[in-house]
Enzyme design. Sequence first.
Site, mmCIF file in Angstrom:
data_model
loop_
_atom_site.group_PDB
_atom_site.id
_atom_site.type_symbol
_atom_site.label_atom_id
_atom_site.label_comp_id
_atom_site.label_asym_id
_atom_site.label_seq_id
_atom_site.Cartn_x
_atom_site.Cartn_y
_atom_site.Cartn_z
ATOM 1 N N LEU B 61 0.824 -1.214 0.000
ATOM 2 C CA LEU B 61 0.000 0.000 0.000
ATOM 3 C C LEU B 61 0.854 1.259 0.000
ATOM 4 O O LEU B 61 0.332 2.363 -0.184
ATOM 5 C CB LEU B 61 -0.947 -0.004 1.206
ATOM 6 C CG LEU B 61 -2.024 -1.094 1.186
ATOM 7 C CD1 LEU B 61 -2.882 -1.033 2.446
ATOM 8 C CD2 LEU B 61 -2.900 -0.984 -0.056
ATOM 9 N N ARG B 62 2.165 1.104 0.193
ATOM 10 C CA ARG B 62 3.160 2.196 0.035
ATOM 11 C C ARG B 62 3.106 3.287 1.102
ATOM 12 O O ARG B 62 4.037 4.063 1.225
ATOM 13 C CB ARG B 62 3.054 2.843 -1.343
ATOM 14 C CG ARG B 62 3.263 1.882 -2.516
ATOM 15 C CD ARG B 62 4.656 1.304 -2.550
ATOM 16 N NE ARG B 62 4.915 0.556 -3.778
ATOM 17 C CZ ARG B 62 5.644 -0.554 -3.832
ATOM 18 N NH1 ARG B 62 6.190 -1.047 -2.730
ATOM 19 N NH2 ARG B 62 5.842 -1.162 -4.981
ATOM 20 N N ASN B 92 7.232 -3.035 3.929
ATOM 21 C CA ASN B 92 8.341 -2.240 3.377
ATOM 22 C C ASN B 92 7.947 -0.814 3.038
ATOM 23 O O ASN B 92 8.207 -0.318 1.948
ATOM 24 C CB ASN B 92 8.974 -2.938 2.168
ATOM 25 C CG ASN B 92 8.019 -3.062 0.998
ATOM 26 O OD1 ASN B 92 6.801 -3.012 1.188
ATOM 27 N ND2 ASN B 92 8.549 -3.225 -0.196
ATOM 28 N N HIS B 232 5.072 -15.387 -2.960
ATOM 29 C CA HIS B 232 5.254 -15.410 -4.418
ATOM 30 C C HIS B 232 6.220 -16.477 -4.953
ATOM 31 O O HIS B 232 7.235 -16.175 -5.574
ATOM 32 C CB HIS B 232 5.665 -14.050 -4.950
ATOM 33 C CG HIS B 232 6.722 -13.330 -4.156
ATOM 34 N ND1 HIS B 232 7.921 -13.893 -3.808
ATOM 35 C CD2 HIS B 232 6.727 -12.067 -3.649
ATOM 36 C CE1 HIS B 232 8.625 -12.999 -3.125
ATOM 37 N NE2 HIS B 232 7.929 -11.903 -3.010
ATOM 38 N N ASP B 305 0.818 -9.511 -4.708
ATOM 39 C CA ASP B 305 2.070 -8.735 -4.717
ATOM 40 C C ASP B 305 1.849 -7.419 -5.472
ATOM 41 O O ASP B 305 2.723 -6.946 -6.195
ATOM 42 C CB ASP B 305 3.229 -9.541 -5.324
ATOM 43 C CG ASP B 305 4.591 -8.938 -4.962
ATOM 44 O OD1 ASP B 305 4.629 -7.947 -4.200
ATOM 45 O OD2 ASP B 305 5.607 -9.453 -5.447
ATOM 46 N N HIS B 309 3.818 1.657 -8.800
ATOM 47 C CA HIS B 309 4.971 2.557 -8.910
ATOM 48 C C HIS B 309 4.546 3.788 -9.691
ATOM 49 O O HIS B 309 3.680 3.701 -10.572
ATOM 50 C CB HIS B 309 6.120 1.870 -9.661
ATOM 51 C CG HIS B 309 6.808 0.811 -8.863
ATOM 52 N ND1 HIS B 309 7.586 1.096 -7.764
ATOM 53 C CD2 HIS B 309 6.834 -0.538 -8.993
ATOM 54 C CE1 HIS B 309 8.065 -0.029 -7.258
ATOM 55 N NE2 HIS B 309 7.619 -1.036 -7.976
#
Lengths: 332, 436
Positions: B61-62, B92, B232, B305, B309
Amino acid sequence: MRHLLDTRDLSRAEAVSLLDTADRMGEVGHREVKKLPALRGRTVVNLFFEDSTRTRISFETAEKRLSADVINFAAKGSSVSKGESLKDTAQTLEAINADAVVIRHPGSGAPQRLATSGWIDAPVINAGDGTHAHPTQALLDAMTLRQHRARLASADTAGTDLAGLRVAIVGDVLHSRVARSNVWLLHTLGAEVTLVAPPTLLPVGVDAWPVAVEYDLDAALARGQDAVMMLRIQRERMNAAFFPSAEEYARLWGLTPERLRALEAAGGGTAILHPGPMNRGLEISSEAADSDRSLVLDQVTNGVSVRMAVLYHLLTGPQAPHGPDEEGHHDR
Amino acid sequence: MTAEKYLIRRARLLGERTADLLIADGVIAEVGQDLEAEGARVVEAEGLIALPGFVDVHTHLREPGREDAETVETGTRAAAAGGYTAVCAMANSHPVADTAGVVEQVYELGRAAGWVDVHPVGAVTVGLAGERLSEIGAMAGSRAGVRMFSDDGKCVHNAVLMRRALEYVKTFDGVVAQHAQEPLLTEGAQMNEGAVSADLGLTGWPAVAEESIIARDVLLAQHVGSRVHVCHLSTRGSVEIVRWAKERGIDVTAEVTPHHLLLTDEKARTYDPVYKVNPPLRTEEDVLALREAVADGTIDVIGTDHAPHPIEAKECEWSCAAMGMTGLETALSIVQLALVETGAMDWAGVARIMSVTPARIARIEDQGRPLAAGEPANITLVDPRARRTVVPEDHQTKGRNSPFRGLEVPGSIRATFCHGHPTVLDGAVAGPRTDA
């Protein structure tokens, strides 16, 4: 042919036609006035994201011999990490109406990206991308081999391919765009290619290539080769466990004085090629580099001719068998 | 809970029997034939398939940190549009979700957004640096109630640290989700190592770099009696190792992405970075092995996943480009294309791999439940007959990096109910919950 990105895209006919043009372009270099008007008023940009004095000078010479206006754009560094993106650079060149872009880039595939992204309309010539392709190097190698064979047979090069010619490409195939482009072009032209390297310097997947693979250089040479092409060993490979030491590499895969003598003893006209710059004493001994068999300087000379031919084909149309000569005469 | 009432009429539950579903107060009030609307808004579902709302065990989700790429709001809206009712948000972010503070922030952002339940994943190690364990207990005990821990994007490659993490999460019935990538074997890796990377001159990412870590981790999980989840999974060899481990009774689960079920490394020949992803697209042989492994249960779940971007991160040379693809809004379609239409799986199977088992792995109690009276009303209505062309610009996610651009795919999400509230209705995003 709209761009020159990779030799893999070239048909036999296209390749032979380029080589024929290159042979005629070569004659220009021996004239008093080494210039053709073919690209007068056209702008060619040399876009170099990676230092390469040799290749840039060769392209620049080719462009100037064709009377193009030349712009050198040194944009070292990858796009995202340092400054302007490839897209912005490309659009800038488009905006100044560049007629062709010669691109050298450390990233494999960057020229293809440039050619297919829609950022720029001009033809793109790959002057070496990462470890992917270096098509003009392969063309100049083919031109050199074709001349070599014609010389031995006292024949003419025009229209000929390299059918049956045995060529060993020796060294760091894994990291070599020269090797890749040569594999495809030599195969297209009918040569029999043997790759000789330590297994660490061959790519996984090499078995799908139209080549023989051999780890033992002496065995490959003993089978008889019309030419051996020695690849440069990059210094940084020595610290990455690709082989134990420079000395061992030179002993097992270098063109040593002993191997040169073995070639002499075997007779035959095995030619020695190297794309340069050479690491004397590593992949090639001075004896081999400076021997009569060495065609290294022919390669440099032919580099200009091949690049003239490529520019000529891309910018003035596909076929012009008598074009350069005629225009050359007009020029006088 | 919500005061809204809905009657879903004549849906095929799990693609099998046809029934009506009455939704009230956030739960399925009744399941039956020809139910009375009783003031409920009617949703005609003739020909549609009702599945339990999807649960994604692997979403980026950034936020916090890369709100230019995605926010919790846009990412969860995309999830709802894709039929999801819960997502596990990977750790991350910037800062990394390695403290109770960050996981609670993400959890609260998810609640405020109201599109799906957001279950933050906690980092295994501080800053994803692979050096010391993060505050796993504090994250487990936080309001976010973290049960899944992962350094995804990086591999917990230190074997001792991995062992300790596997042991430690047992305290909370947690699971370590491993990004299996031996770092030294993949230095500078750009794509799958094989025939295509040889041609393209791109540095290879060998299958063995994934398989060797999975082999080690299943043995570690066996040794310490812990639960391990493989993120993954992408190679045929990995499938064989997980199959072997399961036969031995090792508590391992595995996930596969939609893109690894459909695309191969041949796509890299375009040098278009939209196909650059980690782990990389593999070979046809791998794709077929992955599909078979989902069908036979070796692979347990689909994890998207989803990795949005900004445009400039992909609009460049391959070697400079970011790794990752969006996936939330195409997952169902790709699963239908790669698994249902190939005969590998029926719709009950889709419910299992996209909802039931993901919820179980992540220990999400109120998701992945049966479509039965008294259960939370997390429901997705799928139109399996629909055909649509993927247009990333139409997606809810901020990311435009879908590898399926221009592809005609089957299936569409007609409605998503999250705890009784329709986040998607009539095939369009409706609105978030406001009561959570």
